[in-house]
Each structure stands twice: as structure tokens, then as C-alpha cells.
Design a protein around this motif. Structure first.
Motif, PDB file in Angstrom:
ATOM      1  N   GLU A  82     -10.252  17.157   8.924  1.00 28.04           N
ATOM      2  CA  GLU A  82     -10.580  16.523  10.021  1.00 28.04           C
ATOM      3  C   GLU A  82      -9.419  15.520  10.372  1.00 28.04           C
ATOM      4  OE1 GLU A  82     -14.268  17.485   8.080  1.00 28.04           O
ATOM      5  OE2 GLU A  82     -12.499  16.666   7.318  1.00 28.04           O
ATOM      6  N   TYR A  83      -8.682  15.016   9.347  1.00 31.92           N
ATOM      7  CA  TYR A  83      -7.460  14.153   9.431  1.00 31.92           C
ATOM      8  C   TYR A  83      -6.192  14.945  10.210  1.00 31.92           C
ATOM      9  CZ  TYR A  83      -3.380  11.210   8.730  1.00 31.92           C
ATOM     10  OH  TYR A  83      -2.210  10.439   8.982  1.00 31.92           O
ATOM     11  N   LYS A  84      -6.142  16.160   9.580  1.00 27.25           N
ATOM     12  CA  LYS A  84      -5.154  17.060  10.132  1.00 27.25           C
ATOM     13  C   LYS A  84      -5.360  17.272  11.546  1.00 27.25           C
ATOM     14  CE  LYS A  84      -2.972  17.490   6.029  1.00 27.25           C
ATOM     15  NZ  LYS A  84      -1.490  16.879   6.090  1.00 27.25           N
ATOM     16  N   ARG A  85      -6.561  17.437  11.979  1.00 31.55           N
ATOM     17  CA  ARG A  85      -6.628  17.563  13.458  1.00 31.55           C
ATOM     18  C   ARG A  85      -6.358  16.603  14.247  1.00 31.55           C
ATOM     19  NH1 ARG A  85     -12.481  18.775  13.465  1.00 31.55           N
ATOM     20  NH2 ARG A  85     -11.898  20.882  12.674  1.00 31.55           N
ATOM     21  N   VAL A  86      -6.812  15.425  13.950  1.00 30.53           N
ATOM     22  CA  VAL A  86      -6.448  13.963  14.475  1.00 30.53           C
ATOM     23  C   VAL A  86      -4.937  13.951  14.575  1.00 30.53           C
ATOM     24  CG1 VAL A  86      -6.539  11.513  14.391  1.00 30.53           C
ATOM     25  CG2 VAL A  86      -8.789  13.080  14.082  1.00 30.53           C
ATOM     26  N   GLU A  87      -4.195  14.139  13.327  1.00 27.76           N
ATOM     27  CA  GLU A  87      -2.865  14.042  13.479  1.00 27.76           C
ATOM     28  C   GLU A  87      -2.010  14.818  14.243  1.00 27.76           C
ATOM     29  OE1 GLU A  87       0.124  13.538   9.651  1.00 27.76           O
ATOM     30  OE2 GLU A  87      -1.000  15.278   9.387  1.00 27.76           O
ATOM     31  N   LYS A 126     -19.044  13.422   4.730  1.00 27.10           N
ATOM     32  CA  LYS A 126     -18.124  14.083   3.661  1.00 27.10           C
ATOM     33  C   LYS A 126     -16.979  12.799   3.804  1.00 27.10           C
ATOM     34  CE  LYS A 126     -14.408  17.530   4.032  1.00 27.10           C
ATOM     35  NZ  LYS A 126     -14.069  18.866   4.932  1.00 27.10           N
ATOM     36  N   LYS A 127     -16.188  12.568   2.562  1.00 22.24           N
ATOM     37  CA  LYS A 127     -14.963  11.573   2.752  1.00 22.24           C
ATOM     38  C   LYS A 127     -13.812  12.187   3.196  1.00 22.24           C
ATOM     39  CE  LYS A 127     -17.271   8.271   0.356  1.00 22.24           C
ATOM     40  NZ  LYS A 127     -17.579   6.973   1.088  1.00 22.24           N
ATOM     41  N   ILE A 128     -13.199  11.278   4.012  1.00 25.57           N
ATOM     42  CA  ILE A 128     -12.005  12.021   4.622  1.00 25.57           C
ATOM     43  C   ILE A 128     -10.785  11.476   3.813  1.00 25.57           C
ATOM     44  CG2 ILE A 128     -10.519  11.697   6.721  1.00 25.57           C
ATOM     45  CD1 ILE A 128     -13.059  11.240   8.265  1.00 25.57           C
ATOM     46  N   THR A 129      -9.538  12.141   3.817  1.00 22.91           N
ATOM     47  CA  THR A 129      -8.416  12.114   2.792  1.00 22.91           C
ATOM     48  C   THR A 129      -7.424  12.504   3.877  1.00 22.91           C
ATOM     49  OG1 THR A 129      -8.363  14.277   2.033  1.00 22.91           O
ATOM     50  CG2 THR A 129      -9.628  12.713   0.782  1.00 22.91           C
ATOM     51  N   VAL A 130      -5.979  12.318   3.492  1.00 21.51           N
ATOM     52  CA  VAL A 130      -4.935  12.559   4.476  1.00 21.51           C
ATOM     53  C   VAL A 130      -4.751  14.159   4.326  1.00 21.51           C
ATOM     54  CG1 VAL A 130      -3.671  10.352   4.496  1.00 21.51           C
ATOM     55  CG2 VAL A 130      -3.210  12.484   2.593  1.00 21.51           C
ATOM     56  N   VAL A 190     -13.024   4.473   7.615  1.00 23.80           N
ATOM     57  CA  VAL A 190     -13.844   5.315   8.017  1.00 23.80           C
ATOM     58  C   VAL A 190     -14.874   5.751   6.850  1.00 23.80           C
ATOM     59  CG1 VAL A 190     -14.235   7.795   8.709  1.00 23.80           C
ATOM     60  CG2 VAL A 190     -12.588   6.343   9.896  1.00 23.80           C
ATOM     61  N   ASN A 191     -14.398   5.852   5.708  1.00 23.30           N
ATOM     62  CA  ASN A 191     -15.147   6.127   4.454  1.00 23.30           C
ATOM     63  C   ASN A 191     -15.945   5.122   4.205  1.00 23.30           C
ATOM     64  OD1 ASN A 191     -13.901   8.811   4.473  1.00 23.30           O
ATOM     65  ND2 ASN A 191     -12.489   8.095   2.954  1.00 23.30           N
ATOM     66  N   SER A 192     -15.729   3.952   4.592  1.00 22.30           N
ATOM     67  CA  SER A 192     -16.462   2.707   3.991  1.00 22.30           C
ATOM     68  C   SER A 192     -18.179   2.740   4.526  1.00 22.30           C
ATOM     69  CB  SER A 192     -15.823   1.388   4.405  1.00 22.30           C
ATOM     70  OG  SER A 192     -16.128   1.108   5.744  1.00 22.30           O
ATOM     71  N   GLY A 193     -18.152   3.390   5.797  1.00 22.43           N
ATOM     72  CA  GLY A 193     -19.487   3.413   6.380  1.00 22.43           C
ATOM     73  C   GLY A 193     -19.955   2.232   7.150  1.00 22.43           C
ATOM     74  N   GLN A 194     -18.707   1.335   7.410  1.00 22.46           N
ATOM     75  CA  GLN A 194     -19.377   0.189   8.053  1.00 22.46           C
ATOM     76  C   GLN A 194     -19.145   0.461   9.506  1.00 22.46           C
ATOM     77  OE1 GLN A 194     -17.046  -3.215   7.071  1.00 22.46           O
ATOM     78  NE2 GLN A 194     -16.764  -2.563   5.082  1.00 22.46           N
TER      79      GLN A 194
END
Length: 57
Positions: free
Chosen positions: A10-15, A2-6, A37-41
């Protein structure tokens, strides 16, 4: 993956966890981190330096 956004859970949890540690992340840096993170690299120290210095993934 899944793509992460602000706005993602997932982002809110880290924030929230960072806030509990009295650490604030600049929105510009957060967006760059999300892009990486979304780039998959694989995330390496070199990739992080390149993104912070050049703003490119």
C-alpha cells in the motif's frame, strides 16, 4: 485493518503515484503519516498539524 509499513504494498503504491507527479516525501514525514494511519484515529486537519508540529499521535 492491516498495519502499513514503508515496505508494504500500500505504501509503495502511494509512493510510486507521488513519484509520477514529481513529488517526493521525506522518510521522517512518511513514518509519521504511517503512524497516524496505523493508530486508527480519524484523520483530521488538527491531528495532521499536531503530528507535524509535535511528532506525536
Amino acid at each position: 485493518m492491516k498495519k502499513i509499513t514503508v515496505d508494504s504494498i500500500e505504501y509503495k503504491r502511494v509512493e510510486k503515484n507521488l513519484t509520477l507527479e514529481n513529488f517526493q516525501v521525506d522518510l521522517i514525514i512518511a513514518k509519521k503519516a504511517i503512524e497516524v494511519v496505523n493508530s486508527g484515529q480519524p484523520i483530521t486537519p488538527k491531528l495532521i498539524r499536531d503530528v507535524l508540529n509535535n511528532g506525536k499521535v
